[in-house]
Scaffold this motif. Structure first.
Motif, PDB file in Angstrom:
ATOM      1  N   LEU A  32       0.826  -1.194   0.000  1.00 47.54           N
ATOM      2  CA  LEU A  32       0.000   0.000   0.000  1.00 47.54           C
ATOM      3  C   LEU A  32       0.864   1.247   0.000  1.00 47.54           C
ATOM      4  CD1 LEU A  32      -2.540  -1.121   2.757  1.00 47.54           C
ATOM      5  CD2 LEU A  32      -2.870  -1.242   0.279  1.00 47.54           C
ATOM      6  N   MET A  33       0.407   2.297  -0.668  1.00 47.20           N
ATOM      7  CA  MET A  33       1.075   3.584  -0.657  1.00 47.20           C
ATOM      8  C   MET A  33       0.359   4.495   0.332  1.00 47.20           C
ATOM      9  SD  MET A  33       3.423   5.694  -1.813  1.00 47.20           S
ATOM     10  CE  MET A  33       4.044   5.058  -3.392  1.00 47.20           C
ATOM     11  N   HIS A  34       1.114   5.078   1.269  1.00 49.62           N
ATOM     12  CA  HIS A  34       0.525   5.988   2.251  1.00 49.62           C
ATOM     13  C   HIS A  34       1.546   7.040   2.625  1.00 49.62           C
ATOM     14  CE1 HIS A  34      -2.045   7.443   5.445  1.00 49.62           C
ATOM     15  NE2 HIS A  34      -1.066   7.262   6.334  1.00 49.62           N
ATOM     16  N   ASP A  35       1.193   8.311   2.450  1.00 49.42           N
ATOM     17  CA  ASP A  35       2.078   9.435   2.765  1.00 49.42           C
ATOM     18  C   ASP A  35       3.432   9.307   2.076  1.00 49.42           C
ATOM     19  OD1 ASP A  35       0.151  10.626   4.323  1.00 49.42           O
ATOM     20  OD2 ASP A  35       0.889   9.765   6.205  1.00 49.42           O
ATOM     21  N   GLY A  36       3.417   8.877   0.829  1.00 49.03           N
ATOM     22  CA  GLY A  36       4.654   8.787   0.061  1.00 49.03           C
ATOM     23  C   GLY A  36       5.520   7.598   0.405  1.00 49.03           C
ATOM     24  N   MET A  37       4.998   6.647   1.193  1.00 49.49           N
ATOM     25  CA  MET A  37       5.750   5.460   1.587  1.00 49.49           C
ATOM     26  C   MET A  37       5.002   4.211   1.172  1.00 49.49           C
ATOM     27  SD  MET A  37       6.645   6.803   5.419  1.00 49.49           S
ATOM     28  CE  MET A  37       7.581   5.347   5.914  1.00 49.49           C
ATOM     29  N   LEU A  38       5.761   3.170   0.834  1.00 46.40           N
ATOM     30  CA  LEU A  38       5.171   1.867   0.542  1.00 46.40           C
ATOM     31  C   LEU A  38       5.159   1.039   1.826  1.00 46.40           C
ATOM     32  CD1 LEU A  38       6.870   0.922  -2.854  1.00 46.40           C
ATOM     33  CD2 LEU A  38       4.471   1.541  -2.498  1.00 46.40           C
ATOM     34  N   TRP A  39       4.035   0.406   2.099  1.00 46.78           N
ATOM     35  CA  TRP A  39       3.896  -0.430   3.293  1.00 46.78           C
ATOM     36  C   TRP A  39       3.562  -1.853   2.879  1.00 46.78           C
ATOM     37  CZ3 TRP A  39       4.461   1.359   8.367  1.00 46.78           C
ATOM     38  CH2 TRP A  39       4.623   2.744   8.494  1.00 46.78           C
ATOM     39  N   ALA A  40       4.196  -2.821   3.544  1.00 48.72           N
ATOM     40  CA  ALA A  40       3.866  -4.235   3.359  1.00 48.72           C
ATOM     41  C   ALA A  40       3.985  -4.915   4.714  1.00 48.72           C
ATOM     42  CB  ALA A  40       4.797  -4.897   2.352  1.00 48.72           C
ATOM     43  N   ASP A  41       2.855  -5.394   5.244  1.00 52.44           N
ATOM     44  CA  ASP A  41       2.853  -5.999   6.567  1.00 52.44           C
ATOM     45  C   ASP A  41       3.393  -4.979   7.575  1.00 52.44           C
ATOM     46  OD1 ASP A  41       2.417  -8.046   8.412  1.00 52.44           O
ATOM     47  OD2 ASP A  41       4.390  -8.937   8.104  1.00 52.44           O
ATOM     48  N   LYS A  42       4.449  -5.332   8.330  1.00 51.79           N
ATOM     49  CA  LYS A  42       5.016  -4.400   9.311  1.00 51.79           C
ATOM     50  C   LYS A  42       6.202  -3.625   8.763  1.00 51.79           C
ATOM     51  CE  LYS A  42       5.316  -8.024  12.026  1.00 51.79           C
ATOM     52  NZ  LYS A  42       5.608  -8.935  13.163  1.00 51.79           N
ATOM     53  N   GLY A  43       6.499  -3.775   7.487  1.00 58.80           N
ATOM     54  CA  GLY A  43       7.652  -3.114   6.885  1.00 58.80           C
ATOM     55  C   GLY A  43       7.246  -1.967   5.973  1.00 58.80           C
ATOM     56  N   TRP A  44       8.205  -1.076   5.713  1.00 56.95           N
ATOM     57  CA  TRP A  44       7.946   0.029   4.799  1.00 56.95           C
ATOM     58  C   TRP A  44       9.190   0.367   3.999  1.00 56.95           C
ATOM     59  CZ3 TRP A  44      11.291   3.923   5.840  1.00 56.95           C
ATOM     60  CH2 TRP A  44      11.669   4.185   7.161  1.00 56.95           C
ATOM     61  N   ALA A  45       8.980   1.102   2.918  1.00 57.48           N
ATOM     62  CA  ALA A  45      10.080   1.575   2.086  1.00 57.48           C
ATOM     63  C   ALA A  45       9.775   3.000   1.654  1.00 57.48           C
ATOM     64  CB  ALA A  45      10.262   0.684   0.854  1.00 57.48           C
ATOM     65  N   ALA A  46      10.824   3.815   1.591  1.00 58.97           N
ATOM     66  CA  ALA A  46      10.669   5.205   1.159  1.00 58.97           C
ATOM     67  C   ALA A  46      11.940   5.651   0.474  1.00 58.97           C
ATOM     68  CB  ALA A  46      10.362   6.110   2.351  1.00 58.97           C
ATOM     69  N   ASP A  47      11.808   6.518  -0.508  1.00 62.69           N
ATOM     70  CA  ASP A  47      12.967   7.149  -1.131  1.00 62.69           C
ATOM     71  C   ASP A  47      13.222   8.471  -0.419  1.00 62.69           C
ATOM     72  OD1 ASP A  47      13.421   5.140  -2.963  1.00 62.69           O
ATOM     73  OD2 ASP A  47      12.064   6.006  -4.449  1.00 62.69           O
ATOM     74  N   ILE A  48      14.362   8.572   0.247  1.00 62.68           N
ATOM     75  CA  ILE A  48      14.707   9.749   1.042  1.00 62.68           C
ATOM     76  C   ILE A  48      15.953  10.384   0.456  1.00 62.68           C
ATOM     77  CG2 ILE A  48      15.335  10.593   3.337  1.00 62.68           C
ATOM     78  CD1 ILE A  48      13.787   8.240   4.519  1.00 62.68           C
ATOM     79  N   ASP A  49      15.778  11.560  -0.125  1.00 62.49           N
ATOM     80  CA  ASP A  49      16.905  12.286  -0.723  1.00 62.49           C
ATOM     81  C   ASP A  49      17.704  11.410  -1.675  1.00 62.49           C
ATOM     82  OD1 ASP A  49      16.369  14.723   0.460  1.00 62.49           O
ATOM     83  OD2 ASP A  49      17.549  14.287   2.243  1.00 62.49           O
ATOM     84  N   GLY A  50      16.997  10.612  -2.472  1.00 62.14           N
ATOM     85  CA  GLY A  50      17.659   9.806  -3.482  1.00 62.14           C
ATOM     86  C   GLY A  50      18.172   8.468  -3.006  1.00 62.14           C
ATOM     87  N   ILE A  51      17.862   8.087  -1.778  1.00 63.69           N
ATOM     88  CA  ILE A  51      18.295   6.791  -1.237  1.00 63.69           C
ATOM     89  C   ILE A  51      17.069   5.988  -0.821  1.00 63.69           C
ATOM     90  CG2 ILE A  51      19.484   5.654   0.685  1.00 63.69           C
ATOM     91  CD1 ILE A  51      21.536   7.900   0.577  1.00 63.69           C
ATOM     92  N   ARG A  52      17.014   4.742  -1.256  1.00 72.06           N
ATOM     93  CA  ARG A  52      15.916   3.877  -0.826  1.00 72.06           C
ATOM     94  C   ARG A  52      16.194   3.390   0.587  1.00 72.06           C
ATOM     95  NH1 ARG A  52      12.180  -0.259  -4.125  1.00 72.06           N
ATOM     96  NH2 ARG A  52      11.699   1.774  -5.001  1.00 72.06           N
ATOM     97  N   VAL A  53      15.206   3.565   1.456  1.00 78.63           N
ATOM     98  CA  VAL A  53      15.323   3.170   2.864  1.00 78.63           C
ATOM     99  C   VAL A  53      14.219   2.177   3.169  1.00 78.63           C
ATOM    100  CG1 VAL A  53      15.292   3.965   5.258  1.00 78.63           C
ATOM    101  CG2 VAL A  53      16.287   5.411   3.475  1.00 78.63           C
ATOM    102  N   LEU A  54      14.594   1.073   3.829  1.00 79.21           N
ATOM    103  CA  LEU A  54      13.642   0.043   4.214  1.00 79.21           C
ATOM    104  C   LEU A  54      13.601  -0.090   5.730  1.00 79.21           C
ATOM    105  CD1 LEU A  54      14.201  -0.736   1.192  1.00 79.21           C
ATOM    106  CD2 LEU A  54      13.984  -3.114   1.887  1.00 79.21           C
ATOM    107  N   TYR A  55      12.441  -0.425   6.244  1.00 78.62           N
ATOM    108  CA  TYR A  55      12.286  -0.821   7.640  1.00 78.62           C
ATOM    109  C   TYR A  55      11.640  -2.201   7.627  1.00 78.62           C
ATOM    110  CZ  TYR A  55      10.618  -1.003  12.467  1.00 78.62           C
ATOM    111  OH  TYR A  55      10.385  -1.378  13.758  1.00 78.62           O
ATOM    112  N   LEU A  56      12.308  -3.180   8.257  1.00 76.18           N
ATOM    113  CA  LEU A  56      11.875  -4.575   8.205  1.00 76.18           C
ATOM    114  C   LEU A  56      11.723  -5.091   9.630  1.00 76.18           C
ATOM    115  CD1 LEU A  56      14.489  -5.633   5.510  1.00 76.18           C
ATOM    116  CD2 LEU A  56      12.114  -4.989   5.090  1.00 76.18           C
ATOM    117  N   SER A  57      10.612  -5.748   9.918  1.00 75.28           N
ATOM    118  CA  SER A  57      10.324  -6.122  11.300  1.00 75.28           C
ATOM    119  C   SER A  57       9.616  -7.460  11.374  1.00 75.28           C
ATOM    120  CB  SER A  57       9.456  -5.034  11.950  1.00 75.28           C
ATOM    121  OG  SER A  57       9.149  -5.348  13.288  1.00 75.28           O
TER     122      SER A  57
END
Length: 423
Positions: A32-57
């Motif tokens: 899902l896309m929410h507030d410019g971030m992709l969410w999947a289960d408890k994880g998310w991904a966002a492009d921050i200043d040209g760098i892809r950042v993931l949070y995995l849990s």
């Protein structure tokens, strides 16, 4: 007398495992896309200043699935790129026949050995990645495992550099660690780099710089302020083996479960190793370099500054070094120059500039050196400040020209604690 089972009982026995398998098969989480971030289960991904950042849990499988869904727009494309770098997939003519037997050997010898020595939780994470990346279909497990073992088999990234300075060498006493990942063969993967912040069910929280198909790591920091980076240091053939854990998975285990430098070194020492490496291990107050082969390990220490490239510096380990290390000797010497010149002033900015170095007026360039710390195979560049739980990563440059040179680009800083604490 032969007893016969009724036909309906036979059918029931056949249907029960099928039904159970269908009901237990996990569902692919919706992305899902929410507030410019992709969410999947408890994880998310966002492009921050040209760098892809993931949070995995979560559990290993959950983390793998989240990464498969979020680490790249099309993870299967990345797998195709990895395959394209493997001659076994595109050789022709007589070469195709030769690579057929090499690939067969890899499948019957390398793959079973690597899988046997890999901790179960990382096998589960690979399975989760396969399921997420294929969106519920299947990618062959062999390809994922061999991707994680590719560094043990290729041994072509002969330009990595890393240093750490602390105490009176720095502007404020904090430890600053700079690291260039240089690997010409991996250039097609450069645009897929990301920072992944892990919140696993077991072990410490940690952050790694990585590429989508890797469960292991080459550069990272955990919530205890432990930083680990690795450089090849090719050892004599008799000091290497395929009968061990792929070294990126060994370093992942050390980062996830090592709360002190000593605990990290013990995990490395007791692991069945494969190849020659120089591993820089730091905490907020000091750093050491573990020089290893498959069968030997020496820990090199220093006062307030240490560096490593692609050659052993310990006298004992030098006798097990494969020949051909002039470029590393030059970079070692350049580190000594830079440290002497900037002693007492090193901070994030200077650590970044060290990794960008291509010589300055009056330096050892006059001695005929061919390059500074930065090389033409610069794939990624980063700075860690473990006392502040900060990581800085250089953005990717000109991908089309296949010359990313991340050290030359802007470095984007991240506060790891704030991400781990808030999710």
């Amino acid at each position: 007398m032969t007893r016969r089972f009724p036909l309906f009982l036979v059918l029931m026995l056949l249907l029960i495992p099928t039904a159970a398998g269908a009901s237990s098969r996990p569902k692919v989480p919706e992305v899902l896309m929410h507030d410019g971030m992709l969410w999947a289960d408890k994880g998310w991904a966002a492009d921050i200043d040209g760098i892809r950042v993931l949070y995995l849990s979560g559990s290993p499988y959950e983390i793998g699935m989240q990464k498969g869904l979020l680490s790249a727009d099309d993870p299967k494309e990345l797998l195709d790129i990895w395959r394209s770098m493997n001659p076994a997939y595109h050789a022709k003519g007589f070469d195709r026949a030769a690579w057929f037997f090499k690939d067969l050997y890899a499948r019957t010898q390398f793959f079973p050995s690597f899988k046997r020595h890999t901790p179960e939780e990382y096998l589960q994470e690979m399975q989760g990645f396969i399921f997420g990346a294929s969106r519920g279909e299947q990618i062959k497990f062999y390809d994922i495992m061999m991707s994680n073992a590719s560094q043990d088999l290729s041994l072509t990234g002969l330009a990595c550099s890393a240093f750490a300075a602390w105490g009176s060498a720095t502007s404020d006493g904090h430890l600053y660690l700079g690291r260039n990942l240089d690997h010409a063969a991996m250039m097609p993967m450069a645009k897929y780099q990301y920072l992944a912040f892990y919140n696993p069910d077991k072990g410490f929280n940690f952050v790694v710089h990585n590429y989508p198909s890797y469960v292991g790591m080459m550069s990272g920091m955990n919530s205890e302020g432990i930083v680990i980076t690795s450089n090849y240091s090719i050892a004599d053939p008799q000091e290497s083996t395929i009968y061990g854990i792929p070294y990126m998975l060994m370093l992942r285990k050390a980062l996830q479960y090592g709360g002190t430098i000593e605990e990290v070194l013990d995990i490395i020492l007791t692991s069945p190793r494969t190849a020659g490496l120089n591993i820089l291990v730091a905490d907020p107050q000091r750093a050491v370099v573990a020089e290893i082969t498959a069968y030997r390990m020496t820990v090199r220490k220093a006062d307030e500054a240490i560096y490593t490239t692609n050659q052993y510096r310990d006298t004992t380990m030098k006798q097990f070094q494969a020949p051909g290390w002039m470029a590393s000797a030059l970079r070692d010497r350049r580190f000594e120059e830079l440290l002497d010149e900037h002693w007492g002033h090193i901070d994030v900015s200077l650590a970044r500039d060290f990794m960008r170095d291509r010589f300055a007026v009056g330096s050892s360039e006059r001695m005929g050196f061919t390059s500074g710390i930065q090389t033409e195979s610069n794939l990624a560049s980063m700075v860690f400040v473990p006392g502040k739980r900060q990581v800085w990563l250089g953005r990717i440059g000109d991908i089309e020209a296949q010359v990313p040179y991340t050290a030359d680009c802007a470095f984007i800083g991240f506060d790891a604690n704030s991400i781990w604490d808030t999710g």
